[in-house]
Design a protein around this motif. Structure first.
Motif, PDB file in Angstrom:
ATOM      1  N   ARG A 192     -42.803 -21.869 -13.992  1.00  0.00           N
ATOM      2  CA  ARG A 192     -43.892 -20.839 -14.205  1.00  0.00           C
ATOM      3  C   ARG A 192     -42.834 -20.126 -12.968  1.00  0.00           C
ATOM      4  NH1 ARG A 192     -48.382 -18.378 -16.444  1.00  0.00           N
ATOM      5  NH2 ARG A 192     -47.536 -15.576 -17.112  1.00  0.00           N
ATOM      6  N   MET A 193     -44.190 -20.802 -11.960  1.00  0.00           N
ATOM      7  CA  MET A 193     -43.688 -19.876 -11.147  1.00  0.00           C
ATOM      8  C   MET A 193     -42.768 -19.701  -9.895  1.00  0.00           C
ATOM      9  SD  MET A 193     -47.608 -21.501  -9.498  1.00  0.00           S
ATOM     10  CE  MET A 193     -48.659 -21.161  -9.724  1.00  0.00           C
ATOM     11  N   ILE A 194     -41.693 -21.357  -9.963  1.00  0.00           N
ATOM     12  CA  ILE A 194     -40.927 -20.893  -8.862  1.00  0.00           C
ATOM     13  C   ILE A 194     -39.649 -19.856  -9.856  1.00  0.00           C
ATOM     14  CG2 ILE A 194     -38.545 -22.806  -8.106  1.00  0.00           C
ATOM     15  CD1 ILE A 194     -40.904 -24.624  -8.343  1.00  0.00           C
ATOM     16  N   SER A 195     -39.483 -19.861 -10.803  1.00  0.00           N
ATOM     17  CA  SER A 195     -38.547 -18.944 -11.392  1.00  0.00           C
ATOM     18  C   SER A 195     -38.756 -18.024 -11.370  1.00  0.00           C
ATOM     19  CB  SER A 195     -38.344 -19.309 -13.270  1.00  0.00           C
ATOM     20  OG  SER A 195     -38.137 -20.997 -13.164  1.00  0.00           O
ATOM     21  N   ALA A 196     -40.447 -17.154 -11.763  1.00  0.00           N
ATOM     22  CA  ALA A 196     -40.404 -16.204 -11.355  1.00  0.00           C
ATOM     23  C   ALA A 196     -40.763 -15.212  -9.903  1.00  0.00           C
ATOM     24  CB  ALA A 196     -41.874 -15.755 -12.027  1.00  0.00           C
ATOM     25  N   GLY A 197     -41.137 -15.863  -8.992  1.00  0.00           N
ATOM     26  CA  GLY A 197     -40.816 -15.777  -7.701  1.00  0.00           C
ATOM     27  C   GLY A 197     -39.557 -15.784  -7.423  1.00  0.00           C
ATOM     28  N   LEU A 198     -38.625 -16.611  -7.667  1.00  0.00           N
ATOM     29  CA  LEU A 198     -37.087 -16.223  -7.330  1.00  0.00           C
ATOM     30  C   LEU A 198     -36.554 -15.087  -7.752  1.00  0.00           C
ATOM     31  CD1 LEU A 198     -36.021 -20.210  -7.552  1.00  0.00           C
ATOM     32  CD2 LEU A 198     -36.355 -18.888  -5.478  1.00  0.00           C
ATOM     33  N   ILE A 199     -36.574 -14.883  -9.120  1.00  0.00           N
ATOM     34  CA  ILE A 199     -36.441 -13.573  -9.818  1.00  0.00           C
ATOM     35  C   ILE A 199     -36.995 -12.481  -9.216  1.00  0.00           C
ATOM     36  CG2 ILE A 199     -36.358 -12.239 -11.591  1.00  0.00           C
ATOM     37  CD1 ILE A 199     -36.217 -15.154 -13.247  1.00  0.00           C
ATOM     38  N   LEU A 200     -38.113 -12.170  -8.500  1.00  0.00           N
ATOM     39  CA  LEU A 200     -39.077 -11.109  -8.373  1.00  0.00           C
ATOM     40  C   LEU A 200     -38.492 -10.469  -6.857  1.00  0.00           C
ATOM     41  CD1 LEU A 200     -42.208 -11.773  -9.497  1.00  0.00           C
ATOM     42  CD2 LEU A 200     -41.206 -10.225 -10.228  1.00  0.00           C
ATOM     43  N   LEU A 201     -37.995 -11.896  -5.566  1.00  0.00           N
ATOM     44  CA  LEU A 201     -37.740 -11.912  -4.664  1.00  0.00           C
ATOM     45  C   LEU A 201     -36.349 -11.297  -4.252  1.00  0.00           C
ATOM     46  CD1 LEU A 201     -39.253 -15.112  -2.704  1.00  0.00           C
ATOM     47  CD2 LEU A 201     -39.868 -12.778  -2.648  1.00  0.00           C
ATOM     48  N   VAL A 202     -35.386 -11.706  -5.803  1.00  0.00           N
ATOM     49  CA  VAL A 202     -34.176 -11.104  -6.133  1.00  0.00           C
ATOM     50  C   VAL A 202     -33.858 -10.247  -5.887  1.00  0.00           C
ATOM     51  CG1 VAL A 202     -32.421 -11.286  -6.721  1.00  0.00           C
ATOM     52  CG2 VAL A 202     -33.076 -13.573  -6.255  1.00  0.00           C
ATOM     53  N   TRP A 203     -34.697  -9.367  -6.683  1.00  0.00           N
ATOM     54  CA  TRP A 203     -34.980  -7.818  -6.814  1.00  0.00           C
ATOM     55  C   TRP A 203     -35.533  -7.039  -6.844  1.00  0.00           C
ATOM     56  CZ3 TRP A 203     -35.503  -7.022 -12.852  1.00  0.00           C
ATOM     57  CH2 TRP A 203     -35.303  -5.318 -13.099  1.00  0.00           C
ATOM     58  N   GLY A 204     -36.541  -7.534  -5.016  1.00  0.00           N
ATOM     59  CA  GLY A 204     -36.912  -6.984  -4.225  1.00  0.00           C
ATOM     60  C   GLY A 204     -35.808  -6.863  -3.205  1.00  0.00           C
ATOM     61  N   GLY A 220     -43.747 -12.112  -5.454  1.00  0.00           N
ATOM     62  CA  GLY A 220     -42.712 -12.687  -5.098  1.00  0.00           C
ATOM     63  C   GLY A 220     -43.228 -14.180  -4.612  1.00  0.00           C
ATOM     64  N   TRP A 221     -43.129 -13.948  -3.421  1.00  0.00           N
ATOM     65  CA  TRP A 221     -43.517 -15.090  -2.543  1.00  0.00           C
ATOM     66  C   TRP A 221     -44.462 -15.736  -2.422  1.00  0.00           C
ATOM     67  CZ3 TRP A 221     -39.827 -16.733   0.771  1.00  0.00           C
ATOM     68  CH2 TRP A 221     -39.151 -16.102   1.345  1.00  0.00           C
ATOM     69  N   GLY A 222     -45.599 -15.357  -3.108  1.00  0.00           N
ATOM     70  CA  GLY A 222     -46.647 -16.182  -3.160  1.00  0.00           C
ATOM     71  C   GLY A 222     -46.565 -16.748  -4.750  1.00  0.00           C
ATOM     72  N   LEU A 223     -45.572 -16.101  -5.875  1.00  0.00           N
ATOM     73  CA  LEU A 223     -45.694 -17.563  -7.144  1.00  0.00           C
ATOM     74  C   LEU A 223     -44.384 -18.719  -6.178  1.00  0.00           C
ATOM     75  CD1 LEU A 223     -44.731 -14.891  -9.510  1.00  0.00           C
ATOM     76  CD2 LEU A 223     -46.493 -16.422  -9.923  1.00  0.00           C
ATOM     77  N   LEU A 224     -43.675 -18.062  -5.351  1.00  0.00           N
ATOM     78  CA  LEU A 224     -42.144 -19.382  -4.686  1.00  0.00           C
ATOM     79  C   LEU A 224     -43.028 -20.056  -3.459  1.00  0.00           C
ATOM     80  CD1 LEU A 224     -39.734 -19.916  -4.461  1.00  0.00           C
ATOM     81  CD2 LEU A 224     -39.244 -19.056  -2.597  1.00  0.00           C
ATOM     82  N   GLY A 262     -34.288  -2.592  -1.982  1.00  0.00           N
ATOM     83  CA  GLY A 262     -33.816  -2.930  -0.607  1.00  0.00           C
ATOM     84  C   GLY A 262     -35.619  -2.824  -0.022  1.00  0.00           C
ATOM     85  N   LYS A 263     -36.449  -3.752  -0.756  1.00  0.00           N
ATOM     86  CA  LYS A 263     -37.738  -4.047  -0.189  1.00  0.00           C
ATOM     87  C   LYS A 263     -37.638  -4.504   0.798  1.00  0.00           C
ATOM     88  CE  LYS A 263     -39.207  -1.569  -3.733  1.00  0.00           C
ATOM     89  NZ  LYS A 263     -40.265  -0.308  -3.582  1.00  0.00           N
ATOM     90  N   HIS A 264     -36.645  -6.212   1.401  1.00  0.00           N
ATOM     91  CA  HIS A 264     -36.484  -6.630   2.610  1.00  0.00           C
ATOM     92  C   HIS A 264     -38.198  -7.396   2.278  1.00  0.00           C
ATOM     93  CE1 HIS A 264     -33.474  -3.472   4.230  1.00  0.00           C
ATOM     94  NE2 HIS A 264     -34.474  -2.357   4.273  1.00  0.00           N
ATOM     95  N   PRO A 265     -37.629  -8.372   1.692  1.00  0.00           N
ATOM     96  CA  PRO A 265     -38.521  -9.584   1.510  1.00  0.00           C
ATOM     97  C   PRO A 265     -39.133  -9.521   2.545  1.00  0.00           C
ATOM     98  CG  PRO A 265     -37.337  -9.441   0.038  1.00  0.00           C
ATOM     99  CD  PRO A 265     -36.596  -8.564   0.678  1.00  0.00           C
TER     100      PRO A 265
END
Length: 312
Positions: free
Chosen positions: A46-58, A193-197, A62-65
């Motif tokens: 859950r964490m790795i998948s959701a984290g990657l999705i949120l970072l890509v979304w960011g 995103g980073w926290g989850l990953l 244009g949020k420059h994660p």
């Protein structure tokens, strides 16, 4: 802020909390149907998948994660957020669901705001208000009813459930307090995103998920996707979006929908049996947290007025 925007914010926040509640029921279903599935494995996926999705979304938004790693304090805060905030709030919650059921685990986790109040009292010397003290008493009585079912000389639920549920409630507090300094500057997509990953990758060091031999059926895979997308990514985005239309304290009131959703769906689809003590105790805890949220709103309003008066 128009009435239409306020209504949209309330609907987004409440829908997000309902989806979080459904996520717990989906996890409970997985644990029932696949006894070899562990909370550790499910949390990692859950964490790795959701984290990657949120970072890509960011990145797409244009949020420059990656900017968060340019500053040492922000980077350490993101790591602390993942390890000390997200791991207990998710791993310990899933452990409580696995050894017990989603409604009880969610209600115990719902005690998190009172742990925050205790933290402020012990370390920030902020004296609890009257409504906070009343809320704490209500929450204590509610928890006592759930744990003992009115028989003070015995426990009605396993101490293991209480242990993991208590740790998840502490996780709610750390999950709320730790990222406060990085959220305004880097945004919720980047921080979460980073926290989850980070949390997911750290857990793989303890117990690599690829070494766990599991047979996942197609229906179980569907439930796993529900937990990742509808139980993590979607509600996070909806809740974050709601904060542009309503106050955080108003959004926090919608948290009551999470234990309610977990209870309703567990009874409907899993035939989970809850006693009148569970219902009364859960209602007391929910009302106590709602009272605490309303009091927080009044306190913030008072502090803003005092700050404005002192600067004039």
């Amino acid at each position: 802020m128009t009435q239409q925007n306020h209504l949209r914010g309330v609907l987004l926040a409440s829908s997000a909390c309902i989806l979080w509640g459904i996520s717990g029921v989906a996890a409970s279903t997985l644990f029932i149907n696949n006894p070899h599935l562990t909370a550790m494995w499910l949390t990692q996926v859950r964490m790795i998948s959701a984290g990657l999705i949120l970072l890509v979304w960011g990145m797409v938004a244009g949020k420059h994660p990656f900017k968060i790693w340019h500053h040492r304090h922000a980077a350490w805060t993101a790591v602390s957020y993942g390890l000390l905030g997200l791991i207990p709030v998710q791993l310990c919650y899933f452990e409580a669901v696995r050894v017990g059921n989603a409604p009880i685990a969610t209600i115990i986790q719902f005690l998190g705001p009172f742990i925050i109040s205790i933290y402020y009292f012990l370390f920030k010397h902020v004296t609890p208000s009257r409504i906070e003290l009343i809320g704490m008493i209500m929450a204590f009585i509610g928890t006592l009813l759930i744990v003992t079912h009115g028989h003070l000389n015995s426990l009605a639920i396993s101490p293991v459930i209480l242990f993991w549920g208590g740790l998840s409630a502490i996780g709610v507090a750390t999950n709320t307090l730790i990222p406060r300094t990085i959220l305004p500057k880097y945004g919720a997509l980047t921080a979460t995103g980073w926290g989850l990953l980070i949390a997911g990758l750290f857990l793989t060091l303890l117990q690599p998920m690829w070494r766990v031999h599991l047979t996942i059926t197609w229906p179980q895979l569907g439930l796993l996707i529900v937990i990742i997308l509808l139980g993590t990514v979607a509600p996070f985005l909806m809740f974050a979006r709601s904060l542009s239309d309503i106050l955080p304290t108003t959004a926090s009131l919608m948290d009551a929908f999470e234990p309610l959703a977990a209870t309703v769906f567990s009874i409907t689809f899993l035939n989970v049996q809850l006693t009148s003590f569970d219902f009364i105790g859960g209602l007391l805890i929910i009302l106590a947290v709602m009272a605490l949220s309303l009091n927080t709103h009044k306190m913030l309003h008072f502090l803003r007025r005092r700050r404005a008066h002192s600067s004039s």
